[in-house]
Design a protein around this motif. Structure first.
Motif, mmCIF file in Angstrom:
data_model
loop_
_atom_site.group_PDB
_atom_site.id
_atom_site.type_symbol
_atom_site.label_atom_id
_atom_site.label_comp_id
_atom_site.label_asym_id
_atom_site.label_seq_id
_atom_site.Cartn_x
_atom_site.Cartn_y
_atom_site.Cartn_z
ATOM 1 N N THR A 86 -2.335 0.939 -4.821
ATOM 2 C CA THR A 86 -3.523 2.109 -3.693
ATOM 3 C C THR A 86 -4.872 2.495 -4.375
ATOM 4 O OG1 THR A 86 -3.015 3.910 -2.947
ATOM 5 C CG2 THR A 86 -2.106 3.633 -5.296
ATOM 6 N N ASP A 108 -3.345 1.093 -8.850
ATOM 7 C CA ASP A 108 -3.502 2.861 -8.664
ATOM 8 C C ASP A 108 -5.545 2.668 -8.746
ATOM 9 O OD1 ASP A 108 -4.163 3.248 -11.091
ATOM 10 O OD2 ASP A 108 -3.832 5.926 -11.205
ATOM 11 N N ASP A 115 0.776 -1.148 -0.108
ATOM 12 C CA ASP A 115 -0.244 0.439 0.149
ATOM 13 C C ASP A 115 0.781 1.358 -0.319
ATOM 14 O OD1 ASP A 115 -2.622 1.568 0.364
ATOM 15 O OD2 ASP A 115 -1.119 2.060 2.336
ATOM 16 N N ALA A 160 1.323 9.030 -6.338
ATOM 17 C CA ALA A 160 1.995 7.200 -6.155
ATOM 18 C C ALA A 160 3.546 7.625 -6.922
ATOM 19 C CB ALA A 160 1.891 5.746 -6.673
#
Length: 247
Positions: A128, A153, A31, A135
């Motif tokens: 994420t 993502d 994460d 990111a």
């Protein structure tokens, strides 16, 4: 397993299992927010404020009502974005640009973390509920961008956030990983349920100094955290301990 269990130093202690269960792992899944950087950096607090500002802007609400509405959407829909898309049909690209317009100066390069991630055998991924640009900026600020195979993502997930099972299945399909030979690192216990069910080794990252508090709830008879294999408040130290157990 036989032999004496590895003994990680303080801040790296695994609560339930022998660190040697990481032997054979070929995919390491991280994460982003409050996982790859420490909770005390307060980066996500900035995102939280931006979300409230976005709601103020599009719904013309005062700050306190916007914050309350944000929390209600989050709890009902899993993410505020999902809630706004469902109830107000907002443009997700506009939302993601706005809420990730933050100051990254609180982050500093972390070469020690980078070296630990690089040393892990196999492929590494960022997974994420944020977007790829956020990111990328975060990983760049930490100096760890070059150590990841890919970023999965919220856009890759068709805007369906963790902990929805279909999002993990999309991640597995896209990356081609074997969950049984994978490990996932997360700061939210609810986001480790499905990885555990899929067969991944699961590690919960908690704020610095809170590991012992978590240990107290860990020992409750109802064992609410059976899906969490390990807990640490020091990701870098924990990865070093894992590397030691892999030798």
């Amino acid at each position: 397993m036989t032999g004496k269990d590895p003994q990680p130093r303080e801040g790296q202690q695994a609560h339930r299992q022998d660190l040697r269960v990481f032997r054979g792992v070929e995919a390491w899944v991280f994460d982003l927010d409050n996982t790859l950087y420490p909770h005390e950096a307060n980066l996500f607090a900035q995102i939280d404020e931006q979300i409230a500002r976005y709601i103020q802007k599009i719904l013309d609400l005062p700050p306190d009502e916007a914050m309350a509405h944000q929390k209600a959407l989050y709890h009902e829909h899993g993410t505020t974005l999902r809630g706004l898309m469902t109830t107000h049909e907002i443009d997700p690209d506009d939302y993601l640009r706005f809420v990730h317009d933050i100051d990254y100066s609180a982050l500093a390069p972390n070469p020690e973390l980078g070296h630990a991630i690089e040393a892990l055998p196999g492929k590494k991924f960022i997974f994420t509920n944020g977007d790829r640009p956020h990111a990328e900026r975060t990983a760049a600020a930490l100096g760890i961008s070059d150590h990841f195979e890919d970023i999965f993502d919220i856009v890759s997930a068709d805007l369906i956030p963790k902990p929805n099972r279909e999002t993990y299945e999309k991640f597995v399909d896209r990356t081609g990983i074997s969950p049984a030979r994978s490990a996932m690192f997360e700061d939210l216990p609810k986001n480790l349920h499905t990885p555990h069910l899929l067969g991944m080794r699961t590690t919960l990252i908690v704020p610095k100094g809170s590991r012992d508090v978590f240990q107290e709830s860990w020992d409750l008879e109802d064992d609410r955290y059976a899906h969490v294999d390990f807990v640490t408040d020091d990701l870098t130290g924990f990865l070093k301990a894992v590397l030691g157990a892999l030798k």
